[in-house]
Design a protein around this motif. Structure first.
Motif, PDB file in Angstrom:
ATOM      1  N   LYS A   1      -2.982 -29.896 -30.218  1.00 55.57           N
ATOM      2  CA  LYS A   1      -2.967 -30.997 -31.354  1.00 55.57           C
ATOM      3  C   LYS A   1      -1.407 -31.477 -31.457  1.00 55.57           C
ATOM      4  O   LYS A   1      -1.081 -32.719 -31.356  1.00 55.57           O
ATOM      5  CB  LYS A   1      -3.751 -30.798 -32.430  1.00 55.57           C
ATOM      6  N   ARG A   2      -0.839 -30.174 -31.712  1.00 49.07           N
ATOM      7  CA  ARG A   2       0.731 -30.284 -31.747  1.00 49.07           C
ATOM      8  C   ARG A   2       1.450 -31.258 -30.745  1.00 49.07           C
ATOM      9  O   ARG A   2       2.355 -31.754 -30.827  1.00 49.07           O
ATOM     10  CB  ARG A   2       1.165 -28.820 -32.124  1.00 49.07           C
TER      11      ARG A   2
ATOM     12  N   GLU B   1      -4.797 -26.008 -32.143  1.00 48.14           N
ATOM     13  CA  GLU B   1      -3.598 -26.632 -32.845  1.00 48.14           C
ATOM     14  C   GLU B   1      -2.626 -26.781 -32.251  1.00 48.14           C
ATOM     15  O   GLU B   1      -1.809 -27.848 -32.351  1.00 48.14           O
ATOM     16  CB  GLU B   1      -3.432 -25.665 -34.146  1.00 48.14           C
TER      17      GLU B   1
ATOM     18  N   GLN C   1       3.923 -19.866 -36.392  1.00 45.58           N
ATOM     19  CA  GLN C   1       2.486 -19.503 -37.020  1.00 45.58           C
ATOM     20  C   GLN C   1       2.040 -18.064 -36.914  1.00 45.58           C
ATOM     21  O   GLN C   1       1.065 -17.738 -37.647  1.00 45.58           O
ATOM     22  CB  GLN C   1       1.543 -20.703 -36.429  1.00 45.58           C
TER      23      GLN C   1
END
Length: 224
Positions: free
Chosen positions: A49-50, A46, A38
């Motif tokens: 969350k991943r 994020e 990314q």
């Protein structure tokens, strides 16, 4: 227990409870993959969350995104830098061409890696100082000592008599960039790139030394 789209039920395995050092390492390992994919614009929210963890869980181990990036630098870059490279470059008991071949063969083994290369490029694009700090290390421990060794190889004045100039260091950056560009083609451009690098490195180093033997005396004379 969860219900699938067809109405069946399935039981997900419980996540194994990790000790703090294991959790910290797991976050670091995933952060390396995350930033390689990314870039540094990717948010830690994020990342959490991943991983299936809370955002606050990251900050229990790393007080800030900058602290996490610093650990990525230490783990991906500093840990792969061999302390033997400096003495190898400086060892004038062996021909410089031989030393450079050995150095670059060892170097590609350490840095020709998907995550290493992509994080390096993303760092430069986002003005994260990983790239500049690493290049300072390359300059101080490889480029400038190799320039001094090349002077000795060709019986030219020592750098204490005639200081290194930009043209000299740029010659070596050219060799370094030539080798590293193979990794850029492979991991950034996703373009065909050679896998067996031994002969390619030997060719690059030999061409460099032949060219330097022709050009360097003139450069040093002009600087002196």
């Amino acid at each position: 227990m969860t219900i699938t789209e067809d109405g069946a039920t399935e039981t997900r395995p419980r996540r194994r409870n990790m000790r703090a050092p294991e959790r910290e390492q797991a976050i670091l390992d995933e952060a390396i993959r995350f930033f390689a994919e990314q870039g540094f614009a990717g948010q830690t929210r994020e990342l959490a969350k991943r991983m299936g963890i809370t955002h606050s869980a990251i900050y229990r181990h790393f007080p800030s995104k900058e602290a996490l990036i610093e650990r990525v630098y230490e783990h991906v870059y500093l840990s792969r830098w061999k302390s033997s490279w400096g003495p190898l470059i400086a060892d004038r008991s062996r021909p410089l061409e031989q030393r450079l071949r050995q150095f670059y063969r060892e170097y590609v083994e350490q840095v020709f890696d998907h995550d290493w290369v992509r994080i390096f490029v993303f760092s430069g694009l986002r003005s994260v100082d990983i790239t500049s700090r690493y290049l300072d290390k390359v300059r101080g421990e490889v480029i400038e000592p190799a320039c001094a060794a090349l002077r000795a190889e060709f019986d030219l004045p020592d750098i204490s008599e005639v200081p290194l100039c930009e043209r000299e260091t740029e010659m070596f950056w050219g060799l370094h960039g030539r080798v590293f560009y193979i990794a850029i083609r492979r991991y950034v451009y996703q373009a065909p790139a050679p896998r067996d690098l031994d002969e390619i490195i030997s060719d690059a180093v030999r061409i460099f030394v032949i060219g330097a033997r022709e050009v360097l005396p003139e450069i040093v004379r002009r600087e002196g």
